[in-house]
Design a protein around this motif. Structure first.
Motif, PDB file in Angstrom:
ATOM      1  N   GLU A 160       3.727  11.624 -11.840  1.00 34.45           N
ATOM      2  CA  GLU A 160       3.995  10.659 -10.775  1.00 34.45           C
ATOM      3  C   GLU A 160       4.313   9.288 -11.362  1.00 34.45           C
ATOM      4  N   ALA A 161       3.464   8.867 -12.263  1.00 33.97           N
ATOM      5  CA  ALA A 161       3.594   7.517 -12.822  1.00 33.97           C
ATOM      6  C   ALA A 161       4.896   7.360 -13.604  1.00 33.97           C
ATOM      7  N   LEU A 162       5.273   8.405 -14.319  1.00 29.03           N
ATOM      8  CA  LEU A 162       6.465   8.307 -15.169  1.00 29.03           C
ATOM      9  C   LEU A 162       7.729   8.759 -14.444  1.00 29.03           C
ATOM     10  N   HIS A 163       7.582   9.193 -13.197  1.00 34.38           N
ATOM     11  CA  HIS A 163       8.729   9.720 -12.435  1.00 34.38           C
ATOM     12  C   HIS A 163       9.399  10.854 -13.196  1.00 34.38           C
ATOM     13  N   TYR A 164       8.568  11.695 -13.801  1.00 38.06           N
ATOM     14  CA  TYR A 164       9.139  12.785 -14.603  1.00 38.06           C
ATOM     15  C   TYR A 164       9.866  13.803 -13.736  1.00 38.06           C
ATOM     16  N   GLU A 165      11.082  14.158 -14.171  1.00 37.09           N
ATOM     17  CA  GLU A 165      11.797  15.290 -13.567  1.00 37.09           C
ATOM     18  C   GLU A 165      12.348  16.136 -14.703  1.00 37.09           C
ATOM     19  N   PRO A 166      12.105  17.439 -14.669  1.00 38.10           N
ATOM     20  CA  PRO A 166      12.544  18.311 -15.768  1.00 38.10           C
ATOM     21  C   PRO A 166      14.039  18.164 -16.030  1.00 38.10           C
ATOM     22  N   ASP A 167      14.418  18.163 -17.274  1.00 41.95           N
ATOM     23  CA  ASP A 167      15.810  18.069 -17.662  1.00 41.95           C
ATOM     24  C   ASP A 167      16.470  19.437 -17.521  1.00 41.95           C
ATOM     25  N   GLN A 168      17.320  19.554 -16.527  1.00 44.35           N
ATOM     26  CA  GLN A 168      17.962  20.844 -16.269  1.00 44.35           C
ATOM     27  C   GLN A 168      18.920  21.241 -17.385  1.00 44.35           C
ATOM     28  N   VAL A 169      19.412  20.240 -18.074  1.00 48.96           N
ATOM     29  CA  VAL A 169      20.333  20.526 -19.173  1.00 48.96           C
ATOM     30  C   VAL A 169      19.599  21.263 -20.286  1.00 48.96           C
ATOM     31  N   GLY A 190      19.292  29.904 -21.162  1.00 50.42           N
ATOM     32  CA  GLY A 190      20.551  30.643 -21.158  1.00 50.42           C
ATOM     33  C   GLY A 190      21.169  30.782 -19.790  1.00 50.42           C
ATOM     34  N   ARG A 191      20.583  30.118 -18.803  1.00 43.91           N
ATOM     35  CA  ARG A 191      21.143  30.225 -17.462  1.00 43.91           C
ATOM     36  C   ARG A 191      21.140  28.870 -16.770  1.00 43.91           C
ATOM     37  N   THR A 192      22.258  28.562 -16.137  1.00 42.39           N
ATOM     38  CA  THR A 192      22.320  27.330 -15.372  1.00 42.39           C
ATOM     39  C   THR A 192      22.057  27.647 -13.908  1.00 42.39           C
ATOM     40  N   THR A 193      21.802  26.618 -13.129  1.00 40.34           N
ATOM     41  CA  THR A 193      21.673  26.811 -11.690  1.00 40.34           C
ATOM     42  C   THR A 193      22.890  26.191 -11.026  1.00 40.34           C
ATOM     43  N   THR A 194      24.034  26.461 -11.621  1.00 37.04           N
ATOM     44  CA  THR A 194      25.274  25.907 -11.118  1.00 37.04           C
ATOM     45  C   THR A 194      26.260  27.029 -10.814  1.00 37.04           C
ATOM     46  N   VAL A 195      26.955  26.870  -9.712  1.00 31.91           N
ATOM     47  CA  VAL A 195      27.955  27.840  -9.309  1.00 31.91           C
ATOM     48  C   VAL A 195      29.275  27.085  -9.128  1.00 31.91           C
ATOM     49  N   GLY A 196      30.361  27.664  -9.615  1.00 32.19           N
ATOM     50  CA  GLY A 196      31.674  27.037  -9.460  1.00 32.19           C
ATOM     51  C   GLY A 196      32.380  27.538  -8.215  1.00 32.19           C
ATOM     52  N   LEU A 197      33.142  26.654  -7.602  1.00 34.54           N
ATOM     53  CA  LEU A 197      33.937  27.049  -6.437  1.00 34.54           C
ATOM     54  C   LEU A 197      35.347  26.520  -6.616  1.00 34.54           C
ATOM     55  N   ARG A 225      24.705  12.905 -22.950  1.00 37.16           N
ATOM     56  CA  ARG A 225      25.599  12.551 -21.863  1.00 37.16           C
ATOM     57  C   ARG A 225      26.337  13.784 -21.354  1.00 37.16           C
ATOM     58  N   THR A 226      26.409  13.900 -20.049  1.00 34.37           N
ATOM     59  CA  THR A 226      27.156  15.007 -19.464  1.00 34.37           C
ATOM     60  C   THR A 226      28.538  14.517 -19.071  1.00 34.37           C
ATOM     61  N   THR A 227      29.433  15.425 -18.803  1.00 36.73           N
ATOM     62  CA  THR A 227      30.745  15.045 -18.288  1.00 36.73           C
ATOM     63  C   THR A 227      30.811  15.465 -16.822  1.00 36.73           C
ATOM     64  N   THR A 228      29.722  15.193 -16.132  1.00 34.88           N
ATOM     65  CA  THR A 228      29.640  15.564 -14.735  1.00 34.88           C
ATOM     66  C   THR A 228      29.343  14.339 -13.880  1.00 34.88           C
ATOM     67  N   VAL A 229      30.005  14.284 -12.749  1.00 34.15           N
ATOM     68  CA  VAL A 229      29.809  13.194 -11.812  1.00 34.15           C
ATOM     69  C   VAL A 229      29.407  13.790 -10.465  1.00 34.15           C
ATOM     70  N   ASN A 263      20.026  14.119 -10.504  1.00 34.49           N
ATOM     71  CA  ASN A 263      19.296  13.447 -11.553  1.00 34.49           C
ATOM     72  C   ASN A 263      18.786  14.454 -12.577  1.00 34.49           C
ATOM     73  N   GLY A 264      18.272  15.575 -12.095  1.00 36.23           N
ATOM     74  CA  GLY A 264      17.804  16.629 -12.990  1.00 36.23           C
ATOM     75  C   GLY A 264      18.924  17.185 -13.842  1.00 36.23           C
ATOM     76  N   ASN A 265      20.116  17.219 -13.294  1.00 35.93           N
ATOM     77  CA  ASN A 265      21.268  17.715 -14.046  1.00 35.93           C
ATOM     78  C   ASN A 265      21.893  16.627 -14.901  1.00 35.93           C
ATOM     79  N   ARG A 266      21.288  15.441 -14.873  1.00 32.81           N
ATOM     80  CA  ARG A 266      21.715  14.340 -15.739  1.00 32.81           C
ATOM     81  C   ARG A 266      23.181  13.970 -15.565  1.00 32.81           C
TER      82      ARG A 266
END
Lengths: 348, 348
Positions: free
Chosen positions: A52-61, A68-75, B69-73, B123-126
């Motif tokens: 809470e204090a550090l506003h930590y959010e896991p780095d998804q990158v 080995g898996r992203t939570t991103t889908v392309g359209l 740095r990501t190349t995502t906006v 933010n998590g995806n930087r």
DNA sequence: CCTACGGATGGACTCGTGGCCATAACGTAG
DNA sequence: CTACGTTATGGCCACGAGTCCATCCGTAGG
């Protein structure tokens, strides 16, 4: 500061910062997020306070790299400003996001070279899945198959590349065209032109290809003068309509293959001083809001956009779950004919 | 295979596979991509052949982790199906992609709780940058400021949260409303209603807030009966119009705050049997294609969407380049009044 | 009192790439 | 012939989180 690497350190907290602040190890700190019941109540509380204090959010990158898996889908769609695709996009984005994934969007302008660039970007970003409205030619098929082999889930929507082995979600185009032609024929039309591209290799469109067959079923020929190769835009539909109405035996009914082409045709008819439906009947694919606002309102073949978008997402996540074992699925959805008054008996 | 991690190995090549295949080190292999002139011709050729053979593409995820740095906006808009946002999205996506970045899209439905979820994901995806059409309330401002402090470039478009210290790109709403009101007054209207939400805190919209002031400048009062709190949708505009036309002294002109609200109003007027412009004049923001197709065509205040989208992207990349040193910039663009015939002198 | 066991916690290694430094080979000036 | 610079290449570690394995401690059973 000399490494040339952007240092988040001190700017954005990582799990080690959290651990240090809470006086525990990184492993323990992480457990506060992933399986909190394994921690002693006091520890959990301290870690939570640090997060809470550090506003930590896991780095998804970092997570993506390690797991080995992203939570991103392309359209990839044809054009963002085409309302059909805008609605499809909304349906897909909402559904995908509700499953905890993000959507990266691009449009291919129906061109496979533009599409190729998008595919490379998506592949480089290691998307987990891809929903695409393919460009007309099949140039990217080998690349798509390599992505599929690599484990990327892929679903085609609205169109599929001839010979594609991929799953897809499409309108029952043939059935819709048959229904549309039947609607026009029932009002007595026998000179019917389709607004769409008849270029067999450039735009091998199911709707346009079914059109002559549907006419033949009613014993109606398709005059060569009605056959042109244009792009599926309002602009091309405008000039196509101007041309069609000037041939020796002009059509008494126009059947537009897309909603925005109907808009172009409508403008052209008005500029020619032709009234709908007294002089020319008009029937269109897609059910856009404006079709109800013009006078008369336009008859249309509505696509179940929301349903199709959801179906595409469902197939996509099935593939992501089952991997190579996922069955190839080809879904078709029926169009709904909405009658409003833009089709009437031909004059004379 | 027992690590529980998805193994790309053998499925997707990394730089070490390329290096091994070419008989060089990973560092050398990488140089074939990043600075090829540092390699001997023969080595370069061998590495290139290996890249080709293995279909190697750099892993952007690993690159992002390492380089910081990501190349995502990220792009957050109000609603994807609103044509204004669809066009804005297209302009932004094209511009951003031409600069080598990708765009992740989400819509907030004008709700800050939905927006908050999107912000956390981005933010998590930087993401390196963020363009957003903020929800109406300012609940996410502290979070946005933290992202900004962390180095994320942020630009607001179309709207800005009251008190926001961020750069933004907006229409000159006040000027557009003044021009619209002047247009209506010039035709003799003195009973004018705005279709938009008058809820000061829920939807503190510049256009609606300027409206009474613009009327006052012409010595025209705004009847309390014309003031309602609605959401900016075609549906709400429909029922609002029905209500407005039934008050004791109904307006002789309607001024719609958005293009899709004009559509709802238009439908309502037709259902009431009221003709435009003989019975009621209609003026709208946004210049949508259908406004030219209806009879009469609708007068509108066109927004320079493409220009605004490009401006937002320009400010964003300026921020990304300059970091904390980037100046706060507030840009305004003028609307263009397009006269087509939906505004005429009031009857009686 | 010793051992076994389970709960709670920590350590080490890895994902693929970017950046820095080291090293080898070779040529040139002194 | 040596010293030094240049060119071409390789080695190593870090980014932040996920996973497996090790360790510590307290308690209960013998």
């Amino acid at each position: 500061m000399s490494s040339g690497v952007v240092r988040y350190h001190g700017l954005v907290a990582n799990i080690h910062d959290v651990a240090r602040k809470a006086g525990v190890s990184a492993t323990t700190a992480k457990r506060a997020i992933r399986d909190p019941d394994k921690l002693a109540a006091g520890t959990l509380e301290r870690v939570r306070a640090a997060i809470e204090a550090l506003h930590y959010e896991p780095d998804q990158v970092a997570s993506a790299l390690r797991s080995g898996r992203t939570t991103t889908v392309g359209l990839i769609i044809g054009s963002i400003v085409e309302p059909f695709f805008a609605e499809l996009t909304r349906a897909i984005v909402h559904d995908v996001r509700s499953r905890g994934y993000s959507v990266v969007i691009a449009d291919n302008e129906y061109r496979s070279d533009v599409e190729a660039a998008h595919l490379h970007t998506f592949n480089g970003n290691r998307v987990s899945g891809l929903i695409l409205r393919s460009a007309y030619d099949s140039g990217n098929l080998p690349y798509l198959e390599r992505m599929r082999a690599r484990g990327v889930a892929i679903v085609e929507v609205d169109y599929f590349v001839p010979g594609s082995p991929l799953s897809h979600v499409l309108l029952d185009n043939a059935g819709a065209v048959e229904a549309g032609v039947a609607h026009l024929v029932a009002h007595g039309h026998r000179r019917i032109a389709a607004l769409g591209s008849f270029h067999r290799t450039l735009n091998p469109d199911e709707r346009v290809q079914t059109f002559p067959l549907a006419l033949a079923r009613h014993g109606i020929p398709l005059p060569a003068a009605y056959v042109r190769a244009v792009s599926p835009t309002a602009w091309d539909a405008y000039s196509l309509t101007l041309d069609l109405m000037r041939v020796a035996e002009p059509p008494t009914a126009l059947f537009s293959i897309t909603g925005s082409m109907a808009g172009g045709a409508y403008r052209a008819l008005r500029h020619l001083g032709l009234r709908v439906p007294q002089d020319v009947s008009l029937l269109s694919f897609d059910d856009y809001a404006w079709m109800e606002l013009v006078t008369p309102a336009i008859d249309s073949l509505a696509q179940p956009v929301e349903t199709m978008g959801r179906a595409a997402v469902r197939l996509l996540f099935e593939q992501m779950r089952l991997g190579a074992d996922a069955p190839v699925e080809r879904l078709r959805f029926p169009a709904e004919l909405i009658v409003r008054g833009s089709v009437a008996a031909p004059s004379r």
